[in-house]
Scaffold this motif. Structure first.
Motif, PDB file in Angstrom:
ATOM      1  N   ASP A   1       0.813  -1.224   0.000  1.00 45.43           N
ATOM      2  CA  ASP A   1       0.000   0.000   0.000  1.00 45.43           C
ATOM      3  C   ASP A   1       0.846   1.273   0.000  1.00 45.43           C
ATOM      4  OD1 ASP A   1      -2.486  -1.249  -0.002  1.00 45.43           O
ATOM      5  OD2 ASP A   1      -2.626  -1.309   2.182  1.00 45.43           O
ATOM      6  N   LEU A   2       2.156   1.153   0.230  1.00 47.36           N
ATOM      7  CA  LEU A   2       2.991   2.343   0.401  1.00 47.36           C
ATOM      8  C   LEU A   2       2.948   3.285  -0.801  1.00 47.36           C
ATOM      9  CD1 LEU A   2       6.298   1.318   2.226  1.00 47.36           C
ATOM     10  CD2 LEU A   2       4.672   3.085   2.899  1.00 47.36           C
ATOM     11  N   GLY A   3       2.978   2.728  -1.983  1.00 49.46           N
ATOM     12  CA  GLY A   3       2.941   3.569  -3.173  1.00 49.46           C
ATOM     13  C   GLY A   3       1.650   4.358  -3.270  1.00 49.46           C
ATOM     14  N   LYS A   4       0.519   3.699  -2.944  1.00 49.75           N
ATOM     15  CA  LYS A   4      -0.777   4.376  -2.988  1.00 49.75           C
ATOM     16  C   LYS A   4      -0.876   5.427  -1.892  1.00 49.75           C
ATOM     17  CE  LYS A   4      -3.355   0.654  -2.754  1.00 49.75           C
ATOM     18  NZ  LYS A   4      -4.545  -0.203  -2.770  1.00 49.75           N
ATOM     19  N   ILE A   5      -0.346   5.103  -0.717  1.00 53.15           N
ATOM     20  CA  ILE A   5      -0.351   6.067   0.392  1.00 53.15           C
ATOM     21  C   ILE A   5       0.437   7.314  -0.002  1.00 53.15           C
ATOM     22  CG2 ILE A   5       0.528   6.466   2.732  1.00 53.15           C
ATOM     23  CD1 ILE A   5      -0.174   3.484   3.286  1.00 53.15           C
ATOM     24  N   ASN A   6       1.596   7.106  -0.617  1.00 55.43           N
ATOM     25  CA  ASN A   6       2.412   8.234  -1.059  1.00 55.43           C
ATOM     26  C   ASN A   6       1.667   9.078  -2.088  1.00 55.43           C
ATOM     27  OD1 ASN A   6       5.087   9.658  -1.257  1.00 55.43           O
ATOM     28  ND2 ASN A   6       4.936   8.916  -3.357  1.00 55.43           N
ATOM     29  N   LEU A   7       0.987   8.424  -3.032  1.00 57.34           N
ATOM     30  CA  LEU A   7       0.189   9.145  -4.025  1.00 57.34           C
ATOM     31  C   LEU A   7      -0.841  10.040  -3.347  1.00 57.34           C
ATOM     32  CD1 LEU A   7      -0.876   6.753  -6.953  1.00 57.34           C
ATOM     33  CD2 LEU A   7       0.768   8.618  -7.013  1.00 57.34           C
ATOM     34  N   PHE A   8      -1.549   9.477  -2.369  1.00 57.83           N
ATOM     35  CA  PHE A   8      -2.593  10.232  -1.681  1.00 57.83           C
ATOM     36  C   PHE A   8      -2.027  11.444  -0.960  1.00 57.83           C
ATOM     37  CE2 PHE A   8      -5.040  11.162   2.151  1.00 57.83           C
ATOM     38  CZ  PHE A   8      -6.297  11.414   1.609  1.00 57.83           C
ATOM     39  N   ILE A   9      -0.895  11.258  -0.280  1.00 61.74           N
ATOM     40  CA  ILE A   9      -0.305  12.358   0.487  1.00 61.74           C
ATOM     41  C   ILE A   9       0.156  13.473  -0.447  1.00 61.74           C
ATOM     42  CG2 ILE A   9       1.582  13.017   2.024  1.00 61.74           C
ATOM     43  CD1 ILE A   9       1.441  10.101   3.121  1.00 61.74           C
ATOM     44  N   VAL A  10       0.883  13.107  -1.506  1.00 57.19           N
ATOM     45  CA  VAL A  10       1.376  14.116  -2.448  1.00 57.19           C
ATOM     46  C   VAL A  10       0.211  14.857  -3.095  1.00 57.19           C
ATOM     47  CG1 VAL A  10       2.581  14.470  -4.627  1.00 57.19           C
ATOM     48  CG2 VAL A  10       3.567  12.961  -2.899  1.00 57.19           C
ATOM     49  N   SER A  11      -0.808  14.113  -3.532  1.00 57.89           N
ATOM     50  CA  SER A  11      -1.949  14.765  -4.184  1.00 57.89           C
ATOM     51  C   SER A  11      -2.710  15.650  -3.210  1.00 57.89           C
ATOM     52  CB  SER A  11      -2.885  13.724  -4.798  1.00 57.89           C
ATOM     53  OG  SER A  11      -3.520  12.944  -3.801  1.00 57.89           O
ATOM     54  N   SER A  12      -2.709  15.292  -1.921  1.00 56.60           N
ATOM     55  CA  SER A  12      -3.357  16.127  -0.907  1.00 56.60           C
ATOM     56  C   SER A  12      -2.650  17.473  -0.790  1.00 56.60           C
ATOM     57  CB  SER A  12      -3.365  15.418   0.445  1.00 56.60           C
ATOM     58  OG  SER A  12      -4.160  14.250   0.399  1.00 56.60           O
TER      59      SER A  12
ATOM     60  N   ILE B   1       2.620   7.694 -14.011  1.00 54.80           N
ATOM     61  CA  ILE B   1       2.548   7.151 -12.651  1.00 54.80           C
ATOM     62  C   ILE B   1       1.303   6.274 -12.640  1.00 54.80           C
ATOM     63  CG2 ILE B   1       2.384   7.664 -10.197  1.00 54.80           C
ATOM     64  CD1 ILE B   1       4.890   8.781 -11.440  1.00 54.80           C
ATOM     65  N   ASP B   2       1.431   5.032 -12.247  1.00 60.22           N
ATOM     66  CA  ASP B   2       0.247   4.172 -12.273  1.00 60.22           C
ATOM     67  C   ASP B   2      -0.516   4.230 -10.956  1.00 60.22           C
ATOM     68  OD1 ASP B   2       1.454   2.401 -10.474  1.00 60.22           O
ATOM     69  OD2 ASP B   2       1.977   0.923 -12.004  1.00 60.22           O
ATOM     70  N   SER B   3      -1.637   3.531 -10.895  1.00 54.30           N
ATOM     71  CA  SER B   3      -2.536   3.635  -9.747  1.00 54.30           C
ATOM     72  C   SER B   3      -1.974   2.979  -8.486  1.00 54.30           C
ATOM     73  CB  SER B   3      -3.896   3.019 -10.077  1.00 54.30           C
ATOM     74  OG  SER B   3      -3.756   1.659 -10.455  1.00 54.30           O
ATOM     75  N   ALA B   4      -0.876   2.219  -8.621  1.00 49.63           N
ATOM     76  CA  ALA B   4      -0.207   1.652  -7.454  1.00 49.63           C
ATOM     77  C   ALA B   4       0.914   2.553  -6.957  1.00 49.63           C
ATOM     78  CB  ALA B   4       0.344   0.263  -7.782  1.00 49.63           C
ATOM     79  N   GLY B   5       1.076   3.698  -7.616  1.00 51.49           N
ATOM     80  CA  GLY B   5       2.129   4.633  -7.225  1.00 51.49           C
ATOM     81  C   GLY B   5       3.472   4.325  -7.844  1.00 51.49           C
ATOM     82  N   GLN B   6       3.506   3.419  -8.822  1.00 53.86           N
ATOM     83  CA  GLN B   6       4.762   3.060  -9.478  1.00 53.86           C
ATOM     84  C   GLN B   6       5.106   4.072 -10.580  1.00 53.86           C
ATOM     85  OE1 GLN B   6       5.224  -1.641  -9.684  1.00 53.86           O
ATOM     86  NE2 GLN B   6       3.267  -1.001 -10.540  1.00 53.86           N
TER      87      GLN B   6
END
Length: 240
Positions: free
Chosen positions: A73-84, A217-222
């Motif tokens: 989940d780390l990649g998705k968590i990072n995506l959420f934080i950056v987009s926030s 950037i894909d939906s898994a944060g890769q």
């Protein structure tokens, strides 16, 4: 404005906010999540122990979320934080925002904000998530070759405590909505503002490196790049 999802801690000065919140996570007898704000951070650091230079008046803060997450989940968590962070800055009227994967935010090709995610892992699961966030607000007298910008340099009069509470509200959504967040939409939005997306990019992996032309950037944060018609993917966990 204060969200009670977190217990809030405020300091005049700290060496490092992530280190302090780690100490609190074991010394404070509470099951609550923590949000920590410091007016000044003396020894800021970024990913791979790079130095993060801040000045009194910048936003230097950390958040602790006590919840089990999968390592994947780390990649998705990072995506959420950056987009926030990007979303908050846009609502405050800031434009020309770009994203340098995995966790840096730029304005006019200069770094304005960064995220440092650290974890505590138990039995193969993340059980504590430490999120350090720094945003440059105050102008600094640094080497002109350093590509750094502050919000004050683009005529934005924003105080650090307001940004802190706005971030606290957004991060309280993370644990409650993690399986409902539209990561596909977030990844497409960040891909559109990827820094230097038309150039060949190189990611340092320690002894090795990965180079290629940015694809998305894909939906898994890769990070997805192409090299001689080959598609290469770099997972967030590979570079922390």
């Amino acid at each position: 404005m204060v969200n009670r999802y977190f217990d809030y801690y405020f300091y005049r000065s700290l060496e490092n906010t992530n280190d302090k919140i780690k100490d609190l996570s074991v010394s404070v007898s509470t099951k609550s999540n923590l949000a920590l704000f410091s007016l000044e951070q003396i020894k800021g650091r970024g990913r791979q122990n790079r130095t993060w230079v801040s000045k009194k008046g910048d936003l230097t803060c950390s958040f602790l979320i006590k919840q089990k997450f999968s390592l994947s989940d780390l990649g998705k968590i990072n995506l959420f934080i950056v987009s926030s962070i990007v979303g908050i800055l846009r609502k405050l009227g800031i434009r020309n925002i770009e994203f340098k994967w995995p966790n840096d935010i730029f304005i006019k090709k200069k770094k304005v904000a960064g995220v440092l995610i650290e974890t505590n892992v138990y039995k193969g699961k993340i059980n504590k998530l430490f999120i350090g966030i720094g945003i440059n607000i105050v102008k600094k007298n640094l080497d002109k070759n350093l590509k750094i910008i502050s919000l004050s340099e683009i005529d934005k009069n924003i105080d650090s405590i307001t940004l802190f509470f706005l971030l606290g509200k957004k991060l309280s959504d993370l644990s409650m909505l993690i399986n409902k967040i539209d990561y596909e939409y977030i990844s497409k939005s960040l891909s559109k503002v990827f820094l230097n997306k038309n150039s060949i990019i190189t990611i340092n992996l320690g002894r090795n490196s990965l180079s290629g032309k940015f694809k998305k950037i894909d939906s898994a944060g890769q990070l997805v790049v192409t090299d001689n018609n080959k598609i290469l993917k770099l997972n967030y966990g590979e570079i922390i």
